[in-house]
Design a protein around this motif. Structure first.
Motif, PDB file in Angstrom:
ATOM      1  N   ARG A  33     -42.127 -43.432  -6.612  1.00 44.44           N
ATOM      2  CA  ARG A  33     -43.525 -42.996  -6.726  1.00 44.44           C
ATOM      3  C   ARG A  33     -43.717 -41.637  -6.055  1.00 44.44           C
ATOM      4  NH1 ARG A  33     -47.775 -43.876  -3.043  1.00 44.44           N
ATOM      5  NH2 ARG A  33     -49.800 -43.691  -4.012  1.00 44.44           N
ATOM      6  N   PRO A  34     -44.136 -40.588  -6.803  1.00 50.20           N
ATOM      7  CA  PRO A  34     -44.393 -39.288  -6.168  1.00 50.20           C
ATOM      8  C   PRO A  34     -45.659 -39.350  -5.318  1.00 50.20           C
ATOM      9  CG  PRO A  34     -44.877 -39.187  -8.520  1.00 50.20           C
ATOM     10  CD  PRO A  34     -44.324 -40.559  -8.247  1.00 50.20           C
ATOM     11  N   HIS A  35     -45.653 -38.594  -4.212  1.00 48.83           N
ATOM     12  CA  HIS A  35     -46.795 -38.599  -3.296  1.00 48.83           C
ATOM     13  C   HIS A  35     -47.522 -37.266  -3.376  1.00 48.83           C
ATOM     14  CE1 HIS A  35     -46.127 -42.327  -0.848  1.00 48.83           C
ATOM     15  NE2 HIS A  35     -45.090 -42.308  -1.654  1.00 48.83           N
ATOM     16  N   ARG A  36     -48.831 -37.318  -3.550  1.00 44.74           N
ATOM     17  CA  ARG A  36     -49.624 -36.094  -3.667  1.00 44.74           C
ATOM     18  C   ARG A  36     -49.585 -35.263  -2.394  1.00 44.74           C
ATOM     19  NH1 ARG A  36     -55.303 -38.183  -5.497  1.00 44.74           N
ATOM     20  NH2 ARG A  36     -54.685 -39.791  -4.039  1.00 44.74           N
ATOM     21  N   LEU A  38     -47.085 -34.641  -0.459  1.00 46.54           N
ATOM     22  CA  LEU A  38     -45.803 -33.948  -0.258  1.00 46.54           C
ATOM     23  C   LEU A  38     -45.657 -32.823  -1.268  1.00 46.54           C
ATOM     24  CD1 LEU A  38     -43.518 -37.060   0.313  1.00 46.54           C
ATOM     25  CD2 LEU A  38     -44.505 -35.549   2.033  1.00 46.54           C
ATOM     26  N   GLN A  39     -44.955 -31.758  -0.869  1.00 46.67           N
ATOM     27  CA  GLN A  39     -44.746 -30.629  -1.766  1.00 46.67           C
ATOM     28  C   GLN A  39     -44.063 -31.094  -3.039  1.00 46.67           C
ATOM     29  OE1 GLN A  39     -42.580 -27.608   0.343  1.00 46.67           O
ATOM     30  NE2 GLN A  39     -44.468 -26.537   0.850  1.00 46.67           N
ATOM     31  N   HIS A  40     -44.497 -30.534  -4.146  1.00 46.54           N
ATOM     32  CA  HIS A  40     -43.937 -30.836  -5.468  1.00 46.54           C
ATOM     33  C   HIS A  40     -44.027 -32.321  -5.786  1.00 46.54           C
ATOM     34  CE1 HIS A  40     -42.552 -26.736  -5.261  1.00 46.54           C
ATOM     35  NE2 HIS A  40     -41.825 -27.017  -4.191  1.00 46.54           N
ATOM     36  N   GLN A  41     -44.940 -33.005  -5.162  1.00 45.32           N
ATOM     37  CA  GLN A  41     -45.132 -34.446  -5.325  1.00 45.32           C
ATOM     38  C   GLN A  41     -43.801 -35.198  -5.200  1.00 45.32           C
ATOM     39  OE1 GLN A  41     -47.554 -35.571  -8.612  1.00 45.32           O
ATOM     40  NE2 GLN A  41     -49.322 -34.533  -7.780  1.00 45.32           N
ATOM     41  N   ALA A  42     -43.068 -34.832  -4.167  1.00 42.35           N
ATOM     42  CA  ALA A  42     -41.778 -35.477  -3.904  1.00 42.35           C
ATOM     43  C   ALA A  42     -42.011 -36.910  -3.447  1.00 42.35           C
ATOM     44  CB  ALA A  42     -41.027 -34.703  -2.823  1.00 42.35           C
ATOM     45  N   THR A  43     -40.944 -37.669  -3.415  1.00 44.80           N
ATOM     46  CA  THR A  43     -41.011 -39.019  -2.864  1.00 44.80           C
ATOM     47  C   THR A  43     -40.738 -38.942  -1.371  1.00 44.80           C
ATOM     48  OG1 THR A  43     -38.669 -39.453  -3.196  1.00 44.80           O
ATOM     49  CG2 THR A  43     -40.131 -39.976  -5.042  1.00 44.80           C
ATOM     50  N   PRO A  44     -41.163 -39.939  -0.604  1.00 44.50           N
ATOM     51  CA  PRO A  44     -40.865 -39.927   0.832  1.00 44.50           C
ATOM     52  C   PRO A  44     -39.363 -39.849   1.111  1.00 44.50           C
ATOM     53  CG  PRO A  44     -42.569 -41.525   0.392  1.00 44.50           C
ATOM     54  CD  PRO A  44     -42.083 -41.034  -0.949  1.00 44.50           C
ATOM     55  N   ALA A  45     -38.545 -40.525   0.305  1.00 45.03           N
ATOM     56  CA  ALA A  45     -37.099 -40.486   0.526  1.00 45.03           C
ATOM     57  C   ALA A  45     -36.560 -39.071   0.342  1.00 45.03           C
ATOM     58  CB  ALA A  45     -36.388 -41.455  -0.421  1.00 45.03           C
ATOM     59  N   THR A  46     -37.050 -38.343  -0.658  1.00 47.68           N
ATOM     60  CA  THR A  46     -36.612 -36.962  -0.886  1.00 47.68           C
ATOM     61  C   THR A  46     -36.982 -36.092   0.309  1.00 47.68           C
ATOM     62  OG1 THR A  46     -36.938 -37.247  -3.257  1.00 47.68           O
ATOM     63  CG2 THR A  46     -36.790 -35.001  -2.456  1.00 47.68           C
ATOM     64  N   ALA A  47     -38.214 -36.220   0.793  1.00 55.18           N
ATOM     65  CA  ALA A  47     -38.654 -35.437   1.948  1.00 55.18           C
ATOM     66  C   ALA A  47     -37.827 -35.784   3.189  1.00 55.18           C
ATOM     67  CB  ALA A  47     -40.137 -35.677   2.207  1.00 55.18           C
ATOM     68  N   TYR A  48     -37.550 -37.056   3.390  1.00 57.03           N
ATOM     69  CA  TYR A  48     -36.780 -37.498   4.554  1.00 57.03           C
ATOM     70  C   TYR A  48     -35.363 -36.935   4.517  1.00 57.03           C
ATOM     71  CZ  TYR A  48     -34.140 -40.501   7.682  1.00 57.03           C
ATOM     72  OH  TYR A  48     -33.300 -40.965   8.659  1.00 57.03           O
ATOM     73  N   HIS A  49     -34.696 -37.035   3.369  1.00 62.09           N
ATOM     74  CA  HIS A  49     -33.298 -36.591   3.278  1.00 62.09           C
ATOM     75  C   HIS A  49     -33.172 -35.071   3.312  1.00 62.09           C
ATOM     76  CE1 HIS A  49     -31.659 -40.565   2.916  1.00 62.09           C
ATOM     77  NE2 HIS A  49     -32.513 -40.859   1.943  1.00 62.09           N
ATOM     78  N   ALA A  50     -34.246 -34.339   3.036  1.00 56.78           N
ATOM     79  CA  ALA A  50     -34.196 -32.877   3.060  1.00 56.78           C
ATOM     80  C   ALA A  50     -34.271 -32.319   4.475  1.00 56.78           C
ATOM     81  CB  ALA A  50     -35.341 -32.310   2.227  1.00 56.78           C
ATOM     82  N   ARG A  51     -34.713 -33.113   5.440  1.00 54.08           N
ATOM     83  CA  ARG A  51     -34.852 -32.640   6.822  1.00 54.08           C
ATOM     84  C   ARG A  51     -33.525 -32.742   7.567  1.00 54.08           C
ATOM     85  NH1 ARG A  51     -40.204 -32.967   9.505  1.00 54.08           N
ATOM     86  NH2 ARG A  51     -41.648 -32.711   7.811  1.00 54.08           N
ATOM     87  N   PRO A  52     -33.263 -31.808   8.499  1.00 50.65           N
ATOM     88  CA  PRO A  52     -32.039 -31.905   9.303  1.00 50.65           C
ATOM     89  C   PRO A  52     -32.105 -33.115  10.232  1.00 50.65           C
ATOM     90  CG  PRO A  52     -33.412 -30.084  10.048  1.00 50.65           C
ATOM     91  CD  PRO A  52     -34.066 -30.648   8.826  1.00 50.65           C
ATOM     92  N   LYS A  53     -30.964 -33.725  10.451  1.00 52.37           N
ATOM     93  CA  LYS A  53     -30.897 -34.931  11.287  1.00 52.37           C
ATOM     94  C   LYS A  53     -30.139 -34.632  12.570  1.00 52.37           C
ATOM     95  CE  LYS A  53     -32.808 -37.351   8.038  1.00 52.37           C
ATOM     96  NZ  LYS A  53     -33.288 -36.259   7.254  1.00 52.37           N
ATOM     97  N   ALA A  54     -30.564 -35.280  13.613  1.00 53.41           N
ATOM     98  CA  ALA A  54     -29.862 -35.179  14.893  1.00 53.41           C
ATOM     99  C   ALA A  54     -28.672 -36.126  14.875  1.00 53.41           C
ATOM    100  CB  ALA A  54     -30.794 -35.549  16.040  1.00 53.41           C
ATOM    101  N   SER A  55     -27.631 -35.741  15.558  1.00 49.97           N
ATOM    102  CA  SER A  55     -26.460 -36.606  15.692  1.00 49.97           C
ATOM    103  C   SER A  55     -25.904 -36.422  17.094  1.00 49.97           C
ATOM    104  CB  SER A  55     -25.416 -36.260  14.631  1.00 49.97           C
ATOM    105  OG  SER A  55     -24.928 -34.951  14.834  1.00 49.97           O
ATOM    106  N   PRO A  56     -25.044 -37.319  17.546  1.00 47.75           N
ATOM    107  CA  PRO A  56     -24.539 -37.215  18.912  1.00 47.75           C
ATOM    108  C   PRO A  56     -23.865 -35.886  19.227  1.00 47.75           C
ATOM    109  CG  PRO A  56     -23.991 -39.342  17.992  1.00 47.75           C
ATOM    110  CD  PRO A  56     -24.574 -38.527  16.886  1.00 47.75           C
ATOM    111  N   GLY A  57     -23.218 -35.270  18.252  1.00 48.32           N
ATOM    112  CA  GLY A  57     -22.519 -34.009  18.495  1.00 48.32           C
ATOM    113  C   GLY A  57     -23.384 -32.790  18.279  1.00 48.32           C
ATOM    114  N   THR A  58     -24.626 -32.963  17.872  1.00 48.15           N
ATOM    115  CA  THR A  58     -25.499 -31.846  17.573  1.00 48.15           C
ATOM    116  C   THR A  58     -26.060 -31.256  18.855  1.00 48.15           C
ATOM    117  OG1 THR A  58     -26.139 -32.918  15.508  1.00 48.15           O
ATOM    118  CG2 THR A  58     -27.543 -31.140  16.277  1.00 48.15           C
ATOM    119  N   SER A  59     -25.961 -29.934  18.989  1.00 46.54           N
ATOM    120  CA  SER A  59     -26.514 -29.247  20.150  1.00 46.54           C
ATOM    121  C   SER A  59     -27.991 -28.957  19.911  1.00 46.54           C
ATOM    122  CB  SER A  59     -25.779 -27.937  20.392  1.00 46.54           C
ATOM    123  OG  SER A  59     -26.455 -27.185  21.368  1.00 46.54           O
TER     124      SER A  59
END
Length: 161
Positions: A33-36, A38-59
């Motif tokens: 389901r696209p969300h109004r 979010l940009q380009h009516q993306a889905t929440p999963a698309t928006a979530y996966h597009a963001r950088p993620k923290a990891s234990p080795g990330t400074s």
């Protein structure tokens, strides 16, 4: 989700059936389901996966932290700013005491703006090794102000003319 569950036919009669309906809803809501909002009516999963993620080795040292903070200059002409868990005190000047301000923080770069007029009161780069950030001007009276002899003490200086 409650509204959606009420519309399902047949209604679940066991917790297993209810969980299957919830899983179907979550999949539809997050992945199809696209969300109004979010940009380009993306889905929440698309928006979530597009963001950088923290990891234990990330400074985190290269992270830039942007903030807009509302504050009031204290009675001594100073502001405080918490950065990386430390409280830093910023001199603005006694002439600005009790002035409502905006603190625009871009990493260690800080701009102090008069909230009413938009005038830039101070711009500085926070020295993380110092708790008290210097005023940014030489100590003593402002340029154009002169000290005159104090007649009561004889040799001391006092006041401005």
């Amino acid at each position: 989700m409650k509204k959606w569950l009420r519309t399902q036919d047949p209604q679940p009669s066991t917790s297993t059936q209810l969980q299957a309906h919830i899983n179907t809803f979550v999949d539809e809501y997050n992945h199809r389901r696209p969300h109004r909002s979010l940009q380009h009516q993306a889905t929440p999963a698309t928006a979530y996966h597009a963001r950088p993620k923290a990891s234990p080795g990330t400074s985190r040292q290269t992270d830039i932290h942007y903030r807009v903070l509302h504050d009031i200059v204290d009675k001594d002409g100073k502001l405080s700013l918490r950065m990386n868990g430390r409280l830093h005190h910023i001199g603005i000047g006694a002439e600005h005491r009790r002035t409502p301000v905006l603190k625009l923080v871009d990493g260690h770069h800080v701009r102090i703006i008069d909230a009413a007029t938009g005038e830039l009161l101070r711009e500085l780069t926070i020295d993380p090794t110092r708790n008290y950030q210097p005023l940014g001007r030489p100590p003593g009276p402002k340029p154009g102000q002169h000290r005159r002899p104090d007649p009561e003490s004889g040799s001391g200086l006092s006041g401005t003319s």
